[in-house]
Motif scaffolding. Structure first.
Motif, PDB file in Angstrom:
ATOM      1  N   GLN A  39       0.861  -1.186   0.000  1.00  0.00           N
ATOM      2  CA  GLN A  39       0.000   0.000   0.000  1.00  0.00           C
ATOM      3  C   GLN A  39       0.903   1.243   0.000  1.00  0.00           C
ATOM      4  O   GLN A  39       1.283   1.756   1.060  1.00  0.00           O
ATOM      5  N   ILE A  40       1.258   1.710  -1.182  1.00  0.00           N
ATOM      6  CA  ILE A  40       2.177   2.841  -1.305  1.00  0.00           C
ATOM      7  C   ILE A  40       1.400   4.140  -1.089  1.00  0.00           C
ATOM      8  O   ILE A  40       0.775   4.677  -2.011  1.00  0.00           O
ATOM      9  N   LYS A  41       1.439   4.632   0.137  1.00  0.00           N
ATOM     10  CA  LYS A  41       0.691   5.838   0.491  1.00  0.00           C
ATOM     11  C   LYS A  41       1.553   6.912   1.151  1.00  0.00           C
ATOM     12  O   LYS A  41       1.214   8.094   1.109  1.00  0.00           O
ATOM     13  N   GLU A  42       2.652   6.508   1.782  1.00  0.00           N
ATOM     14  CA  GLU A  42       3.444   7.433   2.594  1.00  0.00           C
ATOM     15  C   GLU A  42       4.771   7.779   1.919  1.00  0.00           C
ATOM     16  O   GLU A  42       5.288   7.022   1.098  1.00  0.00           O
ATOM     17  N   LEU A  43       5.312   8.934   2.304  1.00  0.00           N
ATOM     18  CA  LEU A  43       6.624   9.370   1.823  1.00  0.00           C
ATOM     19  C   LEU A  43       7.487   9.764   3.008  1.00  0.00           C
ATOM     20  O   LEU A  43       7.158  10.689   3.752  1.00  0.00           O
ATOM     21  N   SER A  44       8.583   9.041   3.203  1.00  0.00           N
ATOM     22  CA  SER A  44       9.558   9.372   4.241  1.00  0.00           C
ATOM     23  C   SER A  44      10.713  10.102   3.570  1.00  0.00           C
ATOM     24  O   SER A  44      11.557   9.493   2.913  1.00  0.00           O
ATOM     25  N   MET A  45      10.733  11.410   3.727  1.00  0.00           N
ATOM     26  CA  MET A  45      11.794  12.199   3.102  1.00  0.00           C
ATOM     27  C   MET A  45      11.887  13.557   3.781  1.00  0.00           C
ATOM     28  O   MET A  45      10.895  14.076   4.284  1.00  0.00           O
ATOM     29  N   GLY A  46      13.087  14.086   3.799  1.00  0.00           N
ATOM     30  CA  GLY A  46      13.321  15.370   4.443  1.00  0.00           C
ATOM     31  C   GLY A  46      14.031  15.203   5.767  1.00  0.00           C
ATOM     32  O   GLY A  46      13.612  14.407   6.612  1.00  0.00           O
ATOM     33  N   MET A  47      15.145  15.957   5.926  1.00  0.00           N
ATOM     34  CA  MET A  47      15.911  15.940   7.160  1.00  0.00           C
ATOM     35  C   MET A  47      16.080  17.382   7.647  1.00  0.00           C
ATOM     36  O   MET A  47      15.363  18.279   7.196  1.00  0.00           O
ATOM     37  N   SER A  48      17.004  17.580   8.552  1.00  0.00           N
ATOM     38  CA  SER A  48      17.112  18.895   9.194  1.00  0.00           C
ATOM     39  C   SER A  48      17.222  20.042   8.198  1.00  0.00           C
ATOM     40  O   SER A  48      16.609  21.094   8.381  1.00  0.00           O
ATOM     41  N   ASN A  49      18.014  19.840   7.150  1.00  0.00           N
ATOM     42  CA  ASN A  49      18.294  20.951   6.232  1.00  0.00           C
ATOM     43  C   ASN A  49      17.299  21.077   5.080  1.00  0.00           C
ATOM     44  O   ASN A  49      17.358  22.065   4.336  1.00  0.00           O
ATOM     45  N   ASP A  50      16.402  20.103   4.921  1.00  0.00           N
ATOM     46  CA  ASP A  50      15.516  20.173   3.751  1.00  0.00           C
ATOM     47  C   ASP A  50      14.101  19.678   4.011  1.00  0.00           C
ATOM     48  O   ASP A  50      13.343  19.452   3.073  1.00  0.00           O
ATOM     49  N   TYR A  51      13.729  19.516   5.282  1.00  0.00           N
ATOM     50  CA  TYR A  51      12.385  18.995   5.556  1.00  0.00           C
ATOM     51  C   TYR A  51      11.294  19.931   5.048  1.00  0.00           C
ATOM     52  O   TYR A  51      10.205  19.484   4.672  1.00  0.00           O
ATOM     53  N   ASP A  52      11.584  21.227   5.015  1.00  0.00           N
ATOM     54  CA  ASP A  52      10.587  22.179   4.530  1.00  0.00           C
ATOM     55  C   ASP A  52      10.303  21.963   3.046  1.00  0.00           C
ATOM     56  O   ASP A  52       9.146  22.060   2.599  1.00  0.00           O
ATOM     57  N   VAL A  53      11.342  21.639   2.279  1.00  0.00           N
ATOM     58  CA  VAL A  53      11.162  21.341   0.856  1.00  0.00           C
ATOM     59  C   VAL A  53      10.396  20.026   0.694  1.00  0.00           C
ATOM     60  O   VAL A  53       9.497  19.915  -0.142  1.00  0.00           O
ATOM     61  N   ALA A  54      10.744  19.033   1.507  1.00  0.00           N
ATOM     62  CA  ALA A  54      10.071  17.740   1.429  1.00  0.00           C
ATOM     63  C   ALA A  54       8.576  17.870   1.677  1.00  0.00           C
ATOM     64  O   ALA A  54       7.764  17.223   1.009  1.00  0.00           O
ATOM     65  N   LEU A  55       8.213  18.728   2.609  1.00  0.00           N
ATOM     66  CA  LEU A  55       6.795  18.926   2.908  1.00  0.00           C
ATOM     67  C   LEU A  55       6.042  19.484   1.707  1.00  0.00           C
ATOM     68  O   LEU A  55       4.873  19.154   1.486  1.00  0.00           O
ATOM     69  N   GLU A  56       6.724  20.319   0.911  1.00  0.00           N
ATOM     70  CA  GLU A  56       6.082  20.886  -0.280  1.00  0.00           C
ATOM     71  C   GLU A  56       5.719  19.795  -1.289  1.00  0.00           C
ATOM     72  O   GLU A  56       4.810  19.976  -2.100  1.00  0.00           O
TER      73      GLU A  56
END
Length: 213
Positions: free
Chosen positions: A180-197
């Protein structure tokens, strides 16, 4: 410090994603301090650190395994592991099926950037890998994970996260049973704001919460 850091980032993220505090470079005492500050999801990349933090934290704390997991180490931590963010080998899935008494929520690690220094499957390898995983009923594939290049070039970072998001949408058309491909685990301290976009639903933040090692 930890409490102020966590509160500030949690306010930025809101309910958009699950915030994982990466404690792999910090002591069990610091992990407990983070728990007292409100953290409930913790990230560790070594079995020894995983077990240490799991033992030190209250029962409602969830420790995610975010590093490369060797198949021979699965048995060591499987009783306490509920999230694995780095599945990219069938040998690990076999060990989960063999030793786990519960289903394990797994992210497929995808090396979107193509860097030799990063683990993970190429985007092209993922569909066939998912087919092979469908027979392991204790492996519950819930999404994809990637890491962006260590760069200040926000366009490169955005490109990686965008591609993973597009891959998730493509693969989700064939969701079935334990895939069930529904989630995305991505973004760390320096780029989590971009990952959220780009739709990150789990972000892994270390130094911005815990401070420098």
């Amino acid at each position: 410090m930890i409490k102020d850091n966590y509160t500030r980032i949690k306010e930025k993220i809101g309910d958009a994603a699950t915030l994982i505090a990466v404690t792999k470079y910090h002591t069990a005492e610091q992990a407990v301090e983070a728990y007292e500050a409100g953290v409930r999801h913790f990230g560790e990349n070594r079995p020894e650190g995983f077990l240490e933090k799991k033992k030190a934290l209250p029962e409602d704390a969830i420790v995610h395994f975010i590093g490369t997991l060797q198949s021979r180490k699965v048995k060591q931590i499987i009783d306490d592991m509920h999230y694995l963010h780095s599945l990219d080998r069938e040998s690990v899935a076999k060990k989960i099926e063999q030793y786990s008494e519960h289903t394990v929520k797994c992210f497929i690690q995808v090396n979107v950037s193509g860097e030799d220094s990063k683990h993970g499957l190429t985007p092209e390898e993922v569909p066939e890998f998912l087919e092979r995983l469908s027979k392991y009923k204790k492996v519950e594939v819930i999404g994809l994970m990637t890491m962006a290049p260590n760069t200040d070039d926000r366009s490169l970072i955005s490109d990686v996260f965008r591609k993973l998001s597009e891959l998730k949408d493509e693969l989700a058309e064939n969701n079935h049973d334990n895939i069930q491909i529904k989630e995305l685990s991505m973004g760390m301290s320096n780029d989590y704001d971009v990952a959220l976009e780009y739709g990150a639903t789990f972000v892994r933040v270390g130094s911005k919460i815990m401070g420098s090692r």
